[in-house]
Design a protein around this motif. Sequence first.
Motif, short mmCIF file in Angstrom:
data_model
loop_
_atom_site.label_atom_id
_atom_site.label_comp_id
_atom_site.label_asym_id
_atom_site.label_seq_id
_atom_site.Cartn_x
_atom_site.Cartn_y
_atom_site.Cartn_z
N ARG A 38 0.84 -1.21 0.00
CA ARG A 38 0.00 0.00 0.00
C ARG A 38 0.87 1.26 0.00
NH1 ARG A 38 -3.69 -0.51 4.88
NH2 ARG A 38 -4.48 1.50 4.24
N PHE A 39 2.01 1.18 0.68
CA PHE A 39 2.98 2.29 0.66
C PHE A 39 3.40 2.59 -0.78
CE2 PHE A 39 7.60 3.13 0.45
CZ PHE A 39 7.66 4.38 1.04
N LEU A 40 3.69 1.51 -1.51
CA LEU A 40 4.09 1.65 -2.91
C LEU A 40 2.96 2.29 -3.73
CD1 LEU A 40 6.65 0.76 -4.48
CD2 LEU A 40 5.42 -1.30 -5.13
N ARG A 41 1.74 1.86 -3.44
CA ARG A 41 0.59 2.43 -4.17
C ARG A 41 0.44 3.93 -3.84
NH1 ARG A 41 -1.88 -2.71 -3.35
NH2 ARG A 41 -3.15 -2.03 -1.60
N ARG A 42 0.69 4.29 -2.57
CA ARG A 42 0.61 5.71 -2.20
C ARG A 42 1.59 6.55 -3.04
NH1 ARG A 42 -3.22 4.75 0.06
NH2 ARG A 42 -3.87 5.02 2.23
N LEU A 43 2.79 6.00 -3.27
CA LEU A 43 3.77 6.74 -4.07
C LEU A 43 3.23 6.92 -5.49
CD1 LEU A 43 7.14 5.08 -2.90
CD2 LEU A 43 6.02 7.12 -2.00
N GLY A 44 2.65 5.84 -6.02
CA GLY A 44 2.07 5.91 -7.37
C GLY A 44 0.94 6.93 -7.43
#
Length: 364
Positions: free
Chosen positions: A292-298
């Motif tokens: 989810r952290f990665l998705r937040r960056l996206g």
Amino acid sequence: MPGPTTVPAGRARTLAQAYRHFGEVDAAGTSPLYERVAMALSESGEALRAIEAVPARKRHPTVILAALHDLALAGRAPALAAAYAAADGDAAAGAAIDTLLRMTDSVAAIAERRQARGDETGRCAVLYPAIAEAARRVGADGVGLIDVGCSAGLNLNVDRVGITYSSGQSLGDPSSAVQLSCSLVGDRPIPARAMPEVVARVGVDPDPVDVTDPDDARWLRACLWPDQPDQPERLARLEAEMALAAAAPPLLLRGDALEVLPGAFARVPADALPVVTTTWALSHFPLESRLRFLRRLGEAAAGRAVAWVSAEGVGVAPAIPTLGDRRASGHSIIGVAVFDRSAPRAEAVGRCWSKGRFLAWLAG
Ligand SMILES: C[S@@+](CC[C@H](N)C(=O)[O-])C[C@H]1O[C@@H](n2cnc3c(N)ncnc32)[C@H](O)[C@@H]1O
């Protein structure tokens, strides 16, 4: 109330073993005081029962010994402070047990409230070239640093410290009161490029440490061992790091990264590149939260380019290649990922050991 001085079976025996192991393996040869104190705690049933007043995840010797050290530094355990100052192992062992038994609630409260903190500014030696590389890839001439899992936020001063590499190269501010050294592994030089101007510094942590708060600052000092061979240098460096941070304190946002990140991005001016950094933080996130952290960056990259620089154990940072290295192999991978309207581009730009003391740069 404390009972007889025998080590009970079951969980307390495990605790005894943990303290003995810490004394015999972790502290031995490094800190005679902590070796002696940990062994004494491991042999005292009363002390072990007092440590059991602390939630299980906070019973580790590094946390309990730091809590006792904190009481000593605060003037609340004068006999322990005197024993540490005199480097008297027997006196320290007796005073540590006495303090633990007399002040069990205080030790438990400190241990529960606090996290053992590591030596952090070594991280800057790996962060500096990686942040400069991320900015180069995006063509940014200003960056806003967002350190996730920031602890005391010392990573946010990455451009304000001086770093000398074993190759003779140097980066950062040569006149800074904080000077770091880093040994290069392999013969590839690190890029000599300076990082662009830092226009925002934001730390994100559920429990940030504010170096301008006397209790928080004392806790950072308490996390240093009282008699490591290079203790005076470590303490002097910590004081210099805290003074540097206190001179221009970063914005510390308290909370879970997944919730706080959108607000952190909003603090970076539109014409600067937000560079999110994580150093040995993501292993504290469950796998689903890392994704989810990665998705937040996206999501943040829908409106602007965003970069992520990571120094995490092999396989911990999602999307960052592992270079075929084994997980838990003792070193870490330095990642640079750029998110913009196209697909994220993530690369492993180096390996590092001992939290940044040794660095192998790999990127061209
Ligand atoms: C092992 S420490 C690393 C601290 C620092 N980055 C370093 O290099 O030493 C992990 C940090 O992550 C923080 N942390 C844990 N869960 C978090 C979350 N959900 N969001 C942001 N930070 C978190 C902890 O409070 C702690 O300060």
